[in-house]
Design a protein around this motif. Structure first.
Motif, short mmCIF file in Angstrom:
data_model
loop_
_atom_site.label_atom_id
_atom_site.label_comp_id
_atom_site.label_asym_id
_atom_site.label_seq_id
_atom_site.Cartn_x
_atom_site.Cartn_y
_atom_site.Cartn_z
N LEU A 55 0.81 -1.22 0.00
CA LEU A 55 0.00 0.00 0.00
C LEU A 55 0.85 1.27 0.00
CD1 LEU A 55 -3.02 -0.79 2.35
CD2 LEU A 55 -2.88 -0.85 -0.13
N GLU A 56 2.16 1.16 0.31
CA GLU A 56 3.02 2.34 0.20
C GLU A 56 3.23 2.74 -1.26
OE1 GLU A 56 6.66 1.79 2.24
OE2 GLU A 56 5.75 1.65 4.23
N PHE A 57 2.96 1.84 -2.17
CA PHE A 57 3.05 2.13 -3.61
C PHE A 57 1.68 1.87 -4.22
CE2 PHE A 57 5.95 1.42 -7.57
CZ PHE A 57 5.49 2.62 -8.09
N ALA A 58 0.65 2.52 -3.65
CA ALA A 58 -0.73 2.25 -4.07
C ALA A 58 -1.00 2.68 -5.51
CB ALA A 58 -1.71 2.97 -3.12
N SER A 59 -0.17 3.57 -6.04
CA SER A 59 -0.36 4.03 -7.41
C SER A 59 0.27 3.08 -8.43
CB SER A 59 0.24 5.43 -7.59
OG SER A 59 1.63 5.41 -7.33
N PHE A 60 0.79 1.94 -7.97
CA PHE A 60 1.50 1.02 -8.87
C PHE A 60 0.64 0.56 -10.05
CE2 PHE A 60 3.24 -3.33 -9.76
CZ PHE A 60 4.41 -2.88 -10.36
N PRO A 61 -0.64 0.17 -9.87
CA PRO A 61 -1.45 -0.22 -11.05
C PRO A 61 -1.54 0.88 -12.09
CG PRO A 61 -2.53 -0.92 -9.03
CD PRO A 61 -1.40 -0.05 -8.61
N THR A 62 -1.68 2.14 -11.64
CA THR A 62 -1.73 3.26 -12.59
C THR A 62 -0.38 3.43 -13.29
OG1 THR A 62 -3.33 4.35 -11.15
CG2 THR A 62 -2.26 5.70 -12.82
N VAL A 63 0.71 3.27 -12.54
CA VAL A 63 2.05 3.37 -13.12
C VAL A 63 2.25 2.29 -14.18
CG1 VAL A 63 4.51 3.20 -12.63
CG2 VAL A 63 3.03 4.49 -11.10
N ILE A 64 1.75 1.08 -13.92
CA ILE A 64 1.85 0.00 -14.90
C ILE A 64 1.15 0.40 -16.20
CG2 ILE A 64 1.03 -2.34 -15.44
CD1 ILE A 64 1.54 -3.12 -12.59
N LEU A 65 -0.05 0.96 -16.05
CA LEU A 65 -0.80 1.39 -17.25
C LEU A 65 -0.03 2.44 -18.03
CD1 LEU A 65 -3.33 1.51 -19.01
CD2 LEU A 65 -4.32 3.10 -17.36
N LEU A 66 0.50 3.46 -17.32
CA LEU A 66 1.24 4.53 -18.01
C LEU A 66 2.49 3.98 -18.70
CD1 LEU A 66 0.96 7.43 -15.38
CD2 LEU A 66 -0.28 7.20 -17.55
N ALA A 67 3.23 3.10 -18.00
CA ALA A 67 4.45 2.54 -18.59
C ALA A 67 4.13 1.68 -19.81
CB ALA A 67 5.20 1.71 -17.53
N THR A 68 3.03 0.94 -19.74
CA THR A 68 2.64 0.09 -20.88
C THR A 68 2.26 0.95 -22.08
OG1 THR A 68 1.84 -1.60 -19.34
CG2 THR A 68 1.08 -1.73 -21.62
N ILE A 69 1.47 2.00 -21.85
CA ILE A 69 1.08 2.89 -22.96
C ILE A 69 2.30 3.57 -23.56
CG2 ILE A 69 -0.21 4.98 -23.51
CD1 ILE A 69 -2.28 4.14 -21.46
N LEU A 70 3.22 4.01 -22.69
CA LEU A 70 4.43 4.67 -23.18
C LEU A 70 5.24 3.71 -24.05
CD1 LEU A 70 6.48 7.02 -23.15
CD2 LEU A 70 7.40 6.05 -21.02
#
Length: 699
Positions: free
Chosen positions: A65-80
């Motif tokens: 939970l300290e990296f709760a934004s990880f799913p969003t980061v995965i999406l951004l990295a995949t799109i990039l």
């Protein structure tokens, strides 16, 4: 010029809120505009660095939970990464015929240096990366994320019940409970998002395979048909460029897949990052290293083996096992030093004459602990039991209406190292043993499986329980168990005993304090009661009677007004207690059934009630005149009626006349705990009564 507006605009531009829009604009530019080779190199380098940053952040994160934004980061990295694939495909197909560096230095380096300029080697390396990423890491991480999301959602009710139990026991404040509930909800959202985000990683791996073959086929077609290259020359240029492009994309993809797998496979939140957790658990047992060293050493002496390599590795493992074993022994010696010092202090010779100061007063509330439980009460060692006991005292004081005395905590070497003892007025009222390094999983009555551990009983309520390892907590909550730590076990046991013996903790000093507080707002009322109407001893006895029957004394104004009215007629504490209970009827009913308009009750048959009435008139309120056989039959019938109501989810209430209510209350107090005995005049006029069973005399 308005500098204020300019500063405000610059402040907005400097904020991180523009990060997401800039990324979106950058992705659109890569999808639509043809990029120069240098810019493409810059983006590829950034993509590799970004993936590496994500992986390292995951490694050093203490809990998911300290990296709760990880799913969003995965999406951004995949799109990039997919946008980079589009941009690189465009430049490879348009400029590829000019040479290997036409699509940028990064792609050329991966195509020439990494695979040695051999497209067959490149295809094999790319295939291996795809198998590792798609078949192993991504598939496993996706399955774990799916199971973790389901188990987390299933465990939510158990975790919410545990939070409510801690709140009711006074171990948590309202704000802390609210934070815990928000954390539970965030955890469920996180694992649900990870379940979906794993599909992005899996889809990215599939897209990498397809993009490679599209680039090779398209490059060969363009090179042969448009630029008049031979098939061999076109293959040499476009296949190498396509493989280089694929490798540049697959390496960051593999890093991101590993990061996803690390997040969903991390168990527990012990304050350690992944590296610390793996090191502590993998190399904690020196026996494993010793056996491994012996096996490797045996292989090293076999002829034909690389003897030096095996022997060096066996020596390193054996040395590591020796150092770890030595560190464990030193830690055990440090742990044993404390009780030995205590024994020496106890055995010290007496150096002064005895005096009255050596006669220690009896502790009103005492808690003695064995030496292994000292870390639970020592703040310097991270113990939270003192804070929880303070929370228990605060909650009970607010609920009961008087200040609960302080708890005197001390160590006792006569106790078992893991035992504790609770005393009131110097007399032991409860004791138990706990396991300080484990958690207690309590069976609330309905669970969906069994747990591996040491079976035990909850010391507060006698429920079946199991001592489990902390890493089993989530699994136990999923099965419906209520999991608490050792400090909570002790605090809950103390809370239960303090509530049960509240009338023993209340005395003249507490009565004086309560009346003094009331005198600040109603001085005339207190002055007319004590000592004009009633002596203080009678008031104390009435308040003790109320507390013994679990009636709070928070509403002291109503209590004192009732005593002032009825004290002119009688000074009998039992009669006055009945009068006060009638005045507090609304509070008593609210404590039992809350805001429900209808109150289910058990009543006595008219003949039985009349018989008890006559028996008490003859023998007095001691009840000696009640026939033993009748008392036993009535006890059995009341137990059966109570069990029936509890099975229907109702609180058991026995409704009788005010004259026999005190005797019946004493009759069932210890033999049928949980049965509330009320008088008819204690029911408020706005509450309805529903008779669910009638207890009659058996013949």
């Amino acid at each position: 010029m308005d500098f204020t507006k300019l500063k405000a605009a610059l402040a907005v531009l400097s904020k991180a809120e523009l990060g997401a829009p800039l990324v979106i604009v950058m992705v659109l530019a890569m999808l639509i505009l043809p990029l120069p080779a240098f810019v493409l190199d810059l983006f590829f380098t950034f993509n590799i660095a970004f993936s590496l940053i994500i992986l390292l952040v995951v490694v050093y994160t203490l809990k998911p939970l300290e990296f709760a934004s990880f799913p969003t980061v995965i999406l951004l990295a995949t799109i990039l990464r997919l946008a980079l694939n589009v941009a690189s495909t465009r430049i490879v197909l348009i400029e590829g015929h000019k040479g290997g560096d036409a699509a940028g230095k990064v792609i050329e380096a991966f195509g020439a240096f990494v695979i040695g300029g051999n497209f067959a080697v490149g295809l094999v390396v790319f295939a291996i990366l795809i198998i590792i990423n798609f078949m192993v890491v991504t598939k496993g991480a996706g399955r774990i994320a799916e199971v973790g999301a389901r188990f987390t959602l299933d465990a939510m009710p158990g975790k919410q019940m545990a939070i409510d139990a801690d709140l009711n026991a006074g171990l948590l404040t309202q704000d802390e409970a609210r934070e815990r509930r928000a954390e539970v909800a965030t955890e469920a959202d996180f694992y649900g998002s990870m379940d979906g985000a794993s599909k992005f990683v899996r889809g990215d791996a599939i897209a990498g395979i397809i993009i490679l073959f599209v680039n090779m086929i398209g490059g060969l077609a363009i090179g042969v048909l448009q630029h008049d290259l031979s098939f061999a020359d076109a293959g040499k240029i476009y296949v190498l460029l396509s493989i280089g492009d694929g490798l540049v994309a697959q390496i960051p993809s593999l890093l991101l897949s590993v990061a996803s797998a690390l997040v969903v496979t991390k168990v527990g939140s012990s304050g350690e990052n992944i590296g610390q957790q793996v090191t502590a658990q993998l190399f904690a047992n020196p026996k494993a290293l010793t056996v491994t060293a012996a096996v490797i050493g045996a292989l090293g002496i076999i002829p034909g083996m690389p003897n030096m390599v095996f022997i060096i590795l066996a020596s390193v493992l054996a040395g590591s096992a020796y150092l770890i074993e030595k560190r464990h022994k030193e830690a055990e010696l440090v742990a044993i030093d404390y009780p030995q010092e205590q024994i020496q202090n106890l055995a010290a010779p007496e150096t002064k004459e005895l005096g009255w100061d050596d006669v220690m007063p009896v502790d009103v509330v005492g808690l003695e602990v064995g030496y292994r439980l000292i870390p639970l009460v020592d703040k310097n060692q991270g113990g939270q039991l003192m804070v929880r006991i303070k929370g228990v005292r605060k909650k009970l004081s607010q609920e009961l209406g008087f200040l609960i005395p302080s708890v005197h905590i001390r160590d006792n070497l006569d106790l078992s190292p893991t035992a504790y003892r609770i005393s009131l007025m110097g007399v032991t009222v409860g004791e138990a043993e706990i396991m300080p390094d484990m958690d207690m999983a309590i069976n609330p009555g309905r669970v969906f499986g069994t747990l591996k551990g040491n079976a035990c009983k909850d010391p507060a309520f006698g429920l079946d329980a199991v001592w489990i390892e902390p890493n089993q907590k989530d699994h136990a909550q999923t099965l419906g168990y209520t999991v608490v730590d050792p400090g909570t076990v002790v605090a809950t046991h103390l809370s239960h005993l303090l509530q049960s013996h509240a009338h023993e903790l209340f005395g003249y000093e507490e009565a004086h304090k309560i009346l003094d507080n009331l005198a600040k707002s109603a001085p005339k009322l207190v002055e007319d009661l004590v000592p004009k109407t009633l002596p203080l001893g009678v008031v104390v006895k009435v308040l003790q009677n109320l507390l013994q029957e679990h009636v709070p004394i928070r509403d002291m104004r109503s209590i004192v007004e009732t005593l002032a009215e009825y004290g002119l007629r009688s000074q009998d504490p039992d009669i006055l207690t009945s009068a006060v209970r009638a005045a507090l009827g609304r509070l008593i009913i609210h404590e039992i059934s809350g805001m429900q308009n209808e109150l289910p009750v058990i009543t006595l048959d008219h003949e039985l009630e009349q018989l008890l009435h006559k028996s008490l008139q003859t023998a007095g309120e001691s009840g000696v005149g009640v026939e033993p056989g009748l008392a036993e039959q009535m006890h059995t019938s009341l137990q059966e009626s109570m069990q029936k109501m509890e099975m229907e989810g109702q609180t058991a209430v026995l409704l009788v006349s005010s004259y026999i209510r005190p005797w019946l209350s004493r009759f069932v107090r210890h033999s049928i705990p949980g049965l509330h005995v009320l008088a008819y005049n204690e029911i408020p006029a706005d509450r309805q009564i529903k008779v669910v069973s009638t207890v009659g005399r058996r013949t």
